[in-house]
Design a protein around this motif. Structure first.
Motif, short mmCIF file in Angstrom:
data_model
loop_
_atom_site.label_atom_id
_atom_site.label_comp_id
_atom_site.label_asym_id
_atom_site.label_seq_id
_atom_site.Cartn_x
_atom_site.Cartn_y
_atom_site.Cartn_z
N LYS A 167 0.83 -1.20 0.00
CA LYS A 167 0.00 0.00 0.00
C LYS A 167 0.87 1.25 0.00
CE LYS A 167 -3.98 2.10 2.27
NZ LYS A 167 -5.09 1.86 3.23
N VAL A 168 1.96 1.21 0.77
CA VAL A 168 2.89 2.35 0.80
C VAL A 168 3.50 2.53 -0.59
CG1 VAL A 168 4.95 3.30 1.90
CG2 VAL A 168 3.35 1.93 3.25
N GLU A 169 3.84 1.42 -1.26
CA GLU A 169 4.39 1.49 -2.62
C GLU A 169 3.39 2.13 -3.58
OE1 GLU A 169 5.80 -2.23 -4.12
OE2 GLU A 169 6.83 -2.74 -2.26
N ASN A 170 2.14 1.70 -3.49
CA ASN A 170 1.10 2.23 -4.39
C ASN A 170 0.87 3.72 -4.16
OD1 ASN A 170 0.74 -0.32 -5.45
ND2 ASN A 170 -1.00 -0.83 -4.14
N ARG A 171 0.87 4.12 -2.90
CA ARG A 171 0.69 5.55 -2.58
C ARG A 171 1.85 6.38 -3.13
NH1 ARG A 171 -2.61 6.45 2.04
NH2 ARG A 171 -4.52 5.23 1.79
N MET A 172 3.04 5.82 -3.08
CA MET A 172 4.21 6.54 -3.60
C MET A 172 4.13 6.66 -5.11
SD MET A 172 8.25 5.85 -2.90
CE MET A 172 9.50 6.92 -3.62
N GLU A 173 3.72 5.59 -5.78
CA GLU A 173 3.59 5.62 -7.24
C GLU A 173 2.57 6.68 -7.67
OE1 GLU A 173 2.62 2.59 -10.99
OE2 GLU A 173 2.51 1.88 -8.92
N ARG A 174 1.48 6.78 -6.93
CA ARG A 174 0.43 7.76 -7.22
C ARG A 174 1.01 9.18 -7.19
NH1 ARG A 174 -2.39 10.82 -3.59
NH2 ARG A 174 -4.35 11.74 -4.36
N LEU A 175 1.82 9.48 -6.18
CA LEU A 175 2.39 10.82 -6.05
C LEU A 175 3.46 11.09 -7.10
CD1 LEU A 175 2.67 10.86 -2.15
CD2 LEU A 175 1.10 12.22 -3.53
N LEU A 176 4.25 10.06 -7.44
CA LEU A 176 5.29 10.22 -8.45
C LEU A 176 4.68 10.56 -9.81
CD1 LEU A 176 7.63 7.22 -7.52
CD2 LEU A 176 8.16 9.65 -7.25
N LYS A 177 3.54 9.96 -10.12
CA LYS A 177 2.84 10.24 -11.37
C LYS A 177 2.41 11.70 -11.44
CE LYS A 177 1.00 5.62 -12.38
NZ LYS A 177 -0.23 4.79 -12.45
N MET A 178 1.98 12.24 -10.30
CA MET A 178 1.49 13.62 -10.26
C MET A 178 2.57 14.63 -10.63
SD MET A 178 -0.83 13.79 -6.84
CE MET A 178 -2.36 12.85 -6.67
N ILE A 179 3.82 14.32 -10.24
CA ILE A 179 4.91 15.28 -10.47
C ILE A 179 5.89 14.80 -11.54
CG2 ILE A 179 4.80 16.47 -8.26
CD1 ILE A 179 6.77 14.51 -7.13
N ASP A 180 5.49 13.72 -12.27
CA ASP A 180 6.25 13.23 -13.41
C ASP A 180 7.69 12.87 -13.03
OD1 ASP A 180 6.42 12.46 -16.04
OD2 ASP A 180 7.20 14.39 -16.71
N LEU A 181 7.83 12.13 -11.92
CA LEU A 181 9.14 11.62 -11.52
C LEU A 181 9.23 10.13 -11.88
CD1 LEU A 181 9.92 13.29 -8.06
CD2 LEU A 181 11.01 13.74 -10.26
N ASN A 182 10.43 9.60 -11.83
CA ASN A 182 10.71 8.21 -12.20
C ASN A 182 9.79 7.23 -11.47
OD1 ASN A 182 11.78 5.76 -12.90
ND2 ASN A 182 13.84 6.18 -12.12
N LEU A 183 8.95 6.51 -12.19
CA LEU A 183 8.00 5.58 -11.58
C LEU A 183 8.67 4.29 -11.08
CD1 LEU A 183 4.93 5.88 -13.98
CD2 LEU A 183 5.29 6.98 -11.76
N GLN A 184 9.94 4.11 -11.38
CA GLN A 184 10.67 2.95 -10.86
C GLN A 184 11.13 3.16 -9.42
OE1 GLN A 184 13.85 2.19 -13.66
NE2 GLN A 184 12.54 0.90 -14.94
N LEU A 185 10.97 4.38 -8.94
CA LEU A 185 11.32 4.67 -7.55
C LEU A 185 10.35 3.98 -6.60
CD1 LEU A 185 12.07 8.47 -7.97
CD2 LEU A 185 13.78 6.73 -7.44
N THR A 186 10.85 3.48 -5.49
CA THR A 186 10.04 2.77 -4.49
C THR A 186 10.33 3.34 -3.12
OG1 THR A 186 11.75 1.12 -4.00
CG2 THR A 186 10.28 0.67 -5.89
N PRO A 187 9.59 2.91 -2.09
CA PRO A 187 9.91 3.35 -0.73
C PRO A 187 11.36 3.05 -0.35
CG PRO A 187 7.73 2.39 -0.74
CD PRO A 187 8.30 2.17 -2.11
N HIS A 188 11.92 1.96 -0.91
CA HIS A 188 13.32 1.65 -0.61
C HIS A 188 14.25 2.69 -1.23
CE1 HIS A 188 16.07 -1.29 1.11
NE2 HIS A 188 16.87 -1.08 0.07
N SER A 189 13.78 3.34 -2.29
CA SER A 189 14.59 4.40 -2.92
C SER A 189 14.78 5.58 -1.97
CB SER A 189 13.91 4.89 -4.21
OG SER A 189 13.72 3.83 -5.11
N LEU A 190 13.83 5.76 -1.07
CA LEU A 190 13.96 6.84 -0.08
C LEU A 190 15.07 6.51 0.91
CD1 LEU A 190 10.18 7.63 0.58
CD2 LEU A 190 11.80 8.84 -0.92
N ARG A 191 15.30 5.24 1.15
CA ARG A 191 16.42 4.79 1.99
C ARG A 191 17.74 5.11 1.29
NH1 ARG A 191 17.50 1.10 6.17
NH2 ARG A 191 19.04 -0.52 5.76
N HIS A 192 17.77 4.89 -0.04
CA HIS A 192 18.96 5.23 -0.81
C HIS A 192 19.14 6.75 -0.87
CE1 HIS A 192 18.69 1.18 -3.18
NE2 HIS A 192 19.05 1.03 -1.93
#
Length: 408
Positions: free
Chosen positions: A328-353
């Motif tokens: 669910k956290v992944e899906n919510r992140m994907e939804r926001l990434l689409k809004m601002i046209d950022l890389n959709l391959q990013l995941t919650p783990h990408s925030l750790r990176h």
């Protein structure tokens, strides 16, 4: 325990004064006791020796193995059947996440195409290596082949340790190298899935304005602390010390069924992952405001609220209070990434990176970053750190050069 040496197919007259002159093989037979389950008599023997002396020497060696406890009674279990047993034992340790178990299962399924019905004791070094070579020819990526190799080695090592086989056929095995062309090497670039600081600021601002429920709080917590998605979902209010400004990580979320109510909490990924993180005032303030809102939700649901103290809890009537889940956290992140046209391959783990890269940019030492992330060793973290700090290292070299040039 004794054995006998004889010619099992000898047809010579049984006269002790006359030597056996037939051309049959010599062999030995030993009674090794009754089967522990069936109670039936068990015997072991070998009948491939040309002379009586060879059979006698082999019998002595066999009896020594039994007395020293080094003799192994191999079973007729197939690779497929033993793999099922291995997975059950592997999962039962409680030391691996459901995701890791799924990876091992995928690796086994790929090996089954080559080894499924072969008896474990019959698998040779050549056969196991051929299975890896065959998977390479099917076009699997190098990292996938490495994972399959590790899984295969784990299975055979366990089988050898448990006495199912006398020799581990995977000992000298290797991952077949996938040679890249010069053109591919020249085009190859280091790519890491993380956000630049400006992108992170935009993402979090979007989460605050257009996020659903706990979105903003969750993504601030992930990006400002570097914790894993599973650790986030398992987080409880008692793990947060607002006075000391710390968050304690001592568990992670597990759910094999995808049923929200059938979640499990397990220990973190590694011993090093159990840690206490110092948290900044902004993150604590965001969490504090989230707690106020959550208390209002609890009052609205009353006794039907599943109150186990989870920070990121579900809000719907049916699941109110249950911990949210990583997908669910992944899906919510994907939804926001689409809004601002950022890389959709990013995941919650990408925030750790991202957390790693920004700390490195600030000049925080690698050992301190790894301690914060709960890593004893991690190539990805090191690679991100080295990538980000390259410009600083160049700057240091230039400063040293300038210092020395000024002395001329």
């Amino acid at each position: 325990m004794k054995g006998k040496v004889y010619k099992p197919k000898c047809k010579c007259p049984k006269d002790k004064k006359k030597k056996c002159r037939c051309k049959g093989n010599w062999g030995y037979l030993v009674d090794i006791g009754n089967h522990p389950k069936t109670g039936k008599r068990r015997q072991r023997g070998k009948f491939t020796f040309k002379t009586k002396k060879e059979a006698e020497d082999a019998l002595v060696k066999f009896l020594n193995e039994i007395h020293q406890g080094s003799y192994i009674i191999e079973t007729d279990i197939t690779f497929e059947d033993y793999s099922k047993q291995f997975i059950l034992e592997y999962e039962a340790t409680g030391k691996v996440s459901p995701g890791t178990v799924r990876i091992r299962e995928k690796d086994i399924n790929r090996l089954l195409d080559f080894l499924a019905k072969i008896k474990l004791k019959k698998i040779t070094e050549k056969q196991f290596q051929s299975s890896l070579d065959g998977l390479k020819e099917r076009g699997y990526a190098e990292n996938t082949l490495k994972s399959i190799h590790v899984t295969g080695r784990m299975i055979f090592k366990k089988a050898f340790k448990n006495g199912f086989i006398k020799k581990d056929p995977s000992v000298d095995s290797y991952v077949p190298v996938i040679q890249k062309t010069v053109e591919e090497l020249e085009k190859e670039k280091e790519t890491f899935k993380y956000l630049e600081k400006e992108e992170l600021a935009l993402f979090l601002a979007t989460a605050e304005k257009k996020g659903i429920g706990f979105d903003h709080t969750a993504f601030v917590t992930l990006s400002y602390t570097g914790i894993r998605n599973g650790e986030l979902c398992a987080l409880k209010w008692k793990d947060i010390d607002f006075q000391k400004g710390t968050i304690r990580i001592n568990k992670t979320y597990k759910n094999d069924t995808n049923n929200i109510k059938k979640y499990k909490l397990g220990p973190p990924k590694t011993k090093k992952a159990r840690r206490t993180i110092v948290v900044d005032d902004y993150t604590l303030d965001v969490l504090s405001k989230h707690k106020v809102l959550q208390n209002k939700i609890k009052l609205r649901h009353g006794n039907s609220y599943y109150d186990k103290g989870f920070v990121f809890a579900e809000e719907s009537k049916e699941y109110a209070g249950y911990p949210t889940y990583p997908k669910k956290v992944e899906n919510r992140m994907e939804r926001l990434l689409k809004m601002i046209d950022l890389n959709l391959q990013l995941t919650p783990h990408s925030l750790r990176h991202t957390h790693t890269s920004l700390l490195a940019e600030l000049g925080v030492e690698l050992i301190d970053i790894m301690d914060r992330l709960g890593h004893s060793k991690c190539d990805t973290t090191k690679n991100i750190y080295l990538h980000v700090t390259k410009p600083k290292k160049k700057e240091t070299a230039n400063k040293f050069s300038e210092l020395m040039q000024g002395l001329r």
